[in-house]
Design an enzyme around this catalytic site. Sequence first.
Site, mmCIF file in Angstrom:
data_model
loop_
_atom_site.group_PDB
_atom_site.id
_atom_site.type_symbol
_atom_site.label_atom_id
_atom_site.label_comp_id
_atom_site.label_asym_id
_atom_site.label_seq_id
_atom_site.Cartn_x
_atom_site.Cartn_y
_atom_site.Cartn_z
ATOM 1 N N PHE A 1 9.209 -1.811 -8.946
ATOM 2 C CA PHE A 1 7.922 -2.412 -8.597
ATOM 3 C C PHE A 1 7.321 -1.692 -7.406
ATOM 4 C CE2 PHE A 1 10.634 -4.418 -5.544
ATOM 5 C CZ PHE A 1 9.833 -4.841 -4.496
ATOM 6 N N CYS A 2 5.984 -1.763 -7.310
ATOM 7 C CA CYS A 2 5.276 -1.270 -6.130
ATOM 8 C C CYS A 2 4.567 -2.448 -5.497
ATOM 9 C CB CYS A 2 4.316 -0.138 -6.500
ATOM 10 S SG CYS A 2 3.068 -0.585 -7.727
ATOM 11 N N SER A 3 3.480 -2.214 -4.790
ATOM 12 C CA SER A 3 2.861 -3.292 -4.013
ATOM 13 C C SER A 3 2.247 -4.377 -4.887
ATOM 14 C CB SER A 3 1.789 -2.716 -3.078
ATOM 15 O OG SER A 3 0.833 -1.998 -3.824
#
Length: 598
Positions: free
Chosen positions: A25-27
């Site tokens: 996942f990222c932001s």
Amino acid sequence: MKNNELALKIIELVGDKENIENVIFCSTRLRFVVKDTSLIQRNKIEELNDVYGTAMAGGQFQIVIGSHVGDVYKEVKEIIGEKNQETSSKKNIGQAILDYISNAFIPMVPALVGSGMIKGFLALFTSLGWLAADSTVYSVFTAAGNAVFYFIPFMIAYNTAKYLKVNVLVGMVIVGALMEPNFTALAAVEGGVSLFGLPLTIIDYSNLIIPALIMTPILKLLEDGLKKFVPKSIQLLIVPMACIVILVPLLIMLIGPVSQTISLGIQDFSTWLNENNPILLGILVGGTCGYLTMLGMHLALLPIILLNFTSFGYDPVLAFMSATCYAQIGVSLAILFKAKDPQLKSLAAASSATAIISGISEPILFGLCVRYKRSFAVIGIAGAIGGAIMGIFNCAAHGFVNAGILGLPGYYSDTFVYYIIAILTTVICAFAGMILFGFTKEKVEVVKGAKNILTPIKGEVIQLSDLNDDVFASEMVGKGVAIQPSEGKVFAPDGAEIVSFLPSNHAIGLKTNEGVELLIHVGINTVQLEGKYFYPKVKQGDIVKQGDLLLEFDIEKIKDAGYEVVTPVIITNVENYNDIFALNKKAVKQGDELIGTI
């Protein structure tokens, strides 16, 4: 919906946990690597209340969730457990590289942002006289802000080794040997040093990004190769030692110097571009970053940004990227101002607030902009204007931070006032542009004699929303359907003029005798084949009649090259119709009715 419930539903709709090879996942996004993309129920995922949208890029299926994505990720990982990441699906080299880079850098984003915020506040507090630059507090928190960059080789080694399923700690030890005091002390030896009779160039490997990126795939090949020959009973003793003994000298003698040359080349180009063409750079980044974000490709800029930070202590690209976020904020505020639907106004208000405070703008892109196609042009123009202003005054980020109020300290420097002027100008331009040009009229002029569009290709009908291409799936180009072809032939659906036929031969634009502007696009990303396996039978400017053969293509060879052959058939002049709709057919042959118009 609770995080656990959302995670369970997402897992089910991506084809269950057996279909998941890896997830990170990222932001704002969950990023899945799956075995079979045809099992993904994309339209149902997008209907979930806590999902803003989806994207398919770089070999990843991305689900935009928002600021609580980390909590959902934890639930997903707990449900699916550790996955074997050996990819069973075919990827072209570009997808494989992007996937590798994404997995190297995305897990670092929280640490980078946290460190960037610390550096931003330190710069602000010292400038305001609240903190002395020679104080212990300043030294401690400077170390906290710099650590992520100093030890970035370890983090890249960890992330890439974990992704490639090699021994993580061995990878970190190999990189760590280059930062160990006994090795770094060799730089002070008068007359230089040699290894195995060959002269060594001693480099400061702290802050360097590329060596670890190159080292880990070699470690993967070496470790897998050794395990084939070394008996299992002694693998624990022999394999790690052999990998360290072989790769440390290889890094010192070859990979390190080559990596430094590459890094210096990128740094020199970045410096030249920022010193000689900062306005052009600002226009390019600010004007296109919205489209890259839509495709999930904006993180491809991350290595350049990090190289700038580790080399110069600041980066202009991140500042130019922030202009796109402020353009999206302007568009969202315009929708909030003009929309009459209470639900849409509520979404615009929430999305605007999130972006203004934290710089997270995906809810605007996927929740609002996909409903207003003209908004993408507005964002591109306003972002380019903001980027140009930042380029004129040499604005830059001095910490790795998001846009928005919380990220402002990261831009504090002697150009901070100009940065504020740039972002305010961007918001105003986007707001005005959206108000003036972003909304289509509710009443449209219907094309006279509008009729149903006939099928140009034999095959199975697929909804555009199910395609692994966000440009088509979001109907940015136009409305219609897609066909999974069972025969490699494209026929004219009606009497028409060939108004465009790309040199890559994969896409045909027609204007029918009734005025329908039609695009037939064979395959996804097949432009990269540069015309290979496509055999045109007509050329641009030809007049054709219904049933004429326009193009032949080799389905199997295109698939073997790693590309999908699913073919969107799209009406592009949608503004001339009250409605465009699929005729709910599954299997079609050339000449069957395919798309209805009113």
